[in-house]
Design an enzyme around this catalytic site. Structure first.
Site, PDB file in Angstrom:
ATOM      1  N   ASP A 114     104.609  25.095  47.346  1.00 15.51           N
ATOM      2  CA  ASP A 114     104.020  24.631  46.087  1.00 15.51           C
ATOM      3  C   ASP A 114     102.964  25.647  45.662  1.00 15.51           C
ATOM      4  OD1 ASP A 114     103.255  23.196  43.906  1.00 15.51           O
ATOM      5  OD2 ASP A 114     102.301  21.582  44.998  1.00 15.51           O
ATOM      6  N   VAL A 164     109.093  15.489  44.973  1.00 19.22           N
ATOM      7  CA  VAL A 164     110.460  15.188  45.426  1.00 19.22           C
ATOM      8  C   VAL A 164     110.434  14.619  46.837  1.00 19.22           C
ATOM      9  CG1 VAL A 164     111.653  16.849  43.946  1.00 19.22           C
ATOM     10  CG2 VAL A 164     110.804  17.597  46.184  1.00 19.22           C
TER      11      VAL A 164
HETATM   12  P1  IMP Z   1     101.366  24.122  49.314  1.00 19.97           P
HETATM   13  O1  IMP Z   1     100.458  24.381  50.482  1.00 19.97           O
HETATM   14  O2  IMP Z   1     100.620  23.764  48.067  1.00 19.97           O
HETATM   15  O3  IMP Z   1     102.358  25.249  49.074  1.00 19.97           O
HETATM   16  O4  IMP Z   1     102.158  22.788  49.664  1.00 19.97           O
HETATM   17  C1  IMP Z   1     103.231  22.790  50.524  1.00 19.97           C
HETATM   18  C2  IMP Z   1     103.257  21.542  51.383  1.00 19.97           C
HETATM   19  O5  IMP Z   1     102.999  20.366  50.604  1.00 19.97           O
HETATM   20  C3  IMP Z   1     104.622  21.368  51.993  1.00 19.97           C
HETATM   21  O6  IMP Z   1     104.560  21.717  53.342  1.00 19.97           O
HETATM   22  C4  IMP Z   1     104.918  19.897  51.858  1.00 19.97           C
HETATM   23  O7  IMP Z   1     104.631  19.241  53.069  1.00 19.97           O
HETATM   24  C5  IMP Z   1     103.981  19.380  50.841  1.00 19.97           C
HETATM   25  N1  IMP Z   1     104.667  19.100  49.567  1.00 19.97           N
HETATM   26  C6  IMP Z   1     104.495  19.764  48.399  1.00 19.97           C
HETATM   27  N2  IMP Z   1     105.249  19.246  47.428  1.00 19.97           N
HETATM   28  C7  IMP Z   1     105.948  18.236  47.993  1.00 19.97           C
HETATM   29  C8  IMP Z   1     106.931  17.306  47.478  1.00 19.97           C
HETATM   30  O8  IMP Z   1     107.314  17.318  46.300  1.00 19.97           O
HETATM   31  N3  IMP Z   1     107.400  16.397  48.370  1.00 19.97           N
HETATM   32  C9  IMP Z   1     107.013  16.349  49.673  1.00 19.97           C
HETATM   33  N4  IMP Z   1     106.112  17.205  50.189  1.00 19.97           N
HETATM   34  C10 IMP Z   1     105.582  18.139  49.363  1.00 19.97           C
END
Ligand code: IMP
Ligand code: MG
Length: 190
Positions: A114, A164
């Site tokens: 994300d 999602v």
């Molecule tokens: P980031 O650190 O912002 O890149 O977020 C990534 C982490 O957030 C992933 O390891 C997921 O566990 C969680 N995550 C982000 N978006 C979703 C989603 O739409 N569904 C479930 N988990 C998500």
């Protein structure tokens, strides 16, 4: 004789579980392609796949069966979201690797990229342990500010904004068992 449980498959017990974003069959096809790519790229080596718990466990389980090489697996658990669907901006290591990774070819396996906060933090942390190489493999990447290609070597699908669930991904620990990746409709989701 067993009867299929339609309720569990369609997620209809929770009205917030919505339309299919990536169907299970499509996921399987793409995971096979990614596995073939890793097989070609790591010929003659034994990569250590590091799955990020809990979300990546389903993807990881399918992926290793599409890699035609000896592989080893390990897992890390991190938390950046807690139980909400908004990032807290803080990554915490809850479970570290069991073994030393110095000199190993590491492939970090993640469910979804994300903001990139989780993967950037993990990459920095693991590179300090002097692996021979480190690449990132993510099943999903959410379209947005993040430069996916700069961070990730293998990625399955780009998806539009919105939470999602399914194929390992949860909301508050629910819906990881769904075979398709589906939209989760909630007022507080991103
Ligand atoms: P980031 O650190 O912002 O890149 O977020 C990534 C982490 O957030 C992933 O390891 C997921 O566990 C969680 N995550 C982000 N978006 C979703 C989603 O739409 N569904 C479930 N988990 C998500
Ligand atoms: Mg995660």
């Amino acid at each position: 004789m067993r009867r299929a449980s339609l309720t569990a498959v369609s997620g209809i017990e929770d009205p917030n579980v919505g339309e299919i974003i990536v169907a299970g069959g499509e996921v399987q096809h793409r995971v096979a392609e990614i596995g073939a790519g890793i097989t070609a790229d790591y010929e003659g080596r034994t990569p250590l796949l590091v799955g990020i718990l809990k979300g990546a466990f389903v993807f990881m389980a399918d992926l290793i069966r599409h890699i035609d090489l000896p592989v080893e697996v390990d897992f890390m658990a991190v938390s950046s979201y807690g139980s909400s669907t908004r990032t807290s901006g803080v990554v915490r290591i809850i479970k570290d690797l069991d073994r030393d990774i110095a000199g190993r070819d590491i492939i970090l396996v993640e469910d979804i990229l994300d903001s990139g906060l989780t993967l950037r933090y993990l990459r920095k942390t693991l590179l300090a342990r002097r692996p021979a190489s480190l690449e990132i493999c993510t099943l999903l990447a959410r379209e947005g500010e993040n430069d996916v290609d700069a961070l990730v070597k293998y990625s399955g699908f780009h998806i539009p904004p919105g939470w999602v669930v399914g194929y390992g991904l949860d909301v508050g620990e629910r819906h990881r068992e769904l075979p398709d990746i589906r939209r989760y409709h909630a007022e507080n989701s991103i």
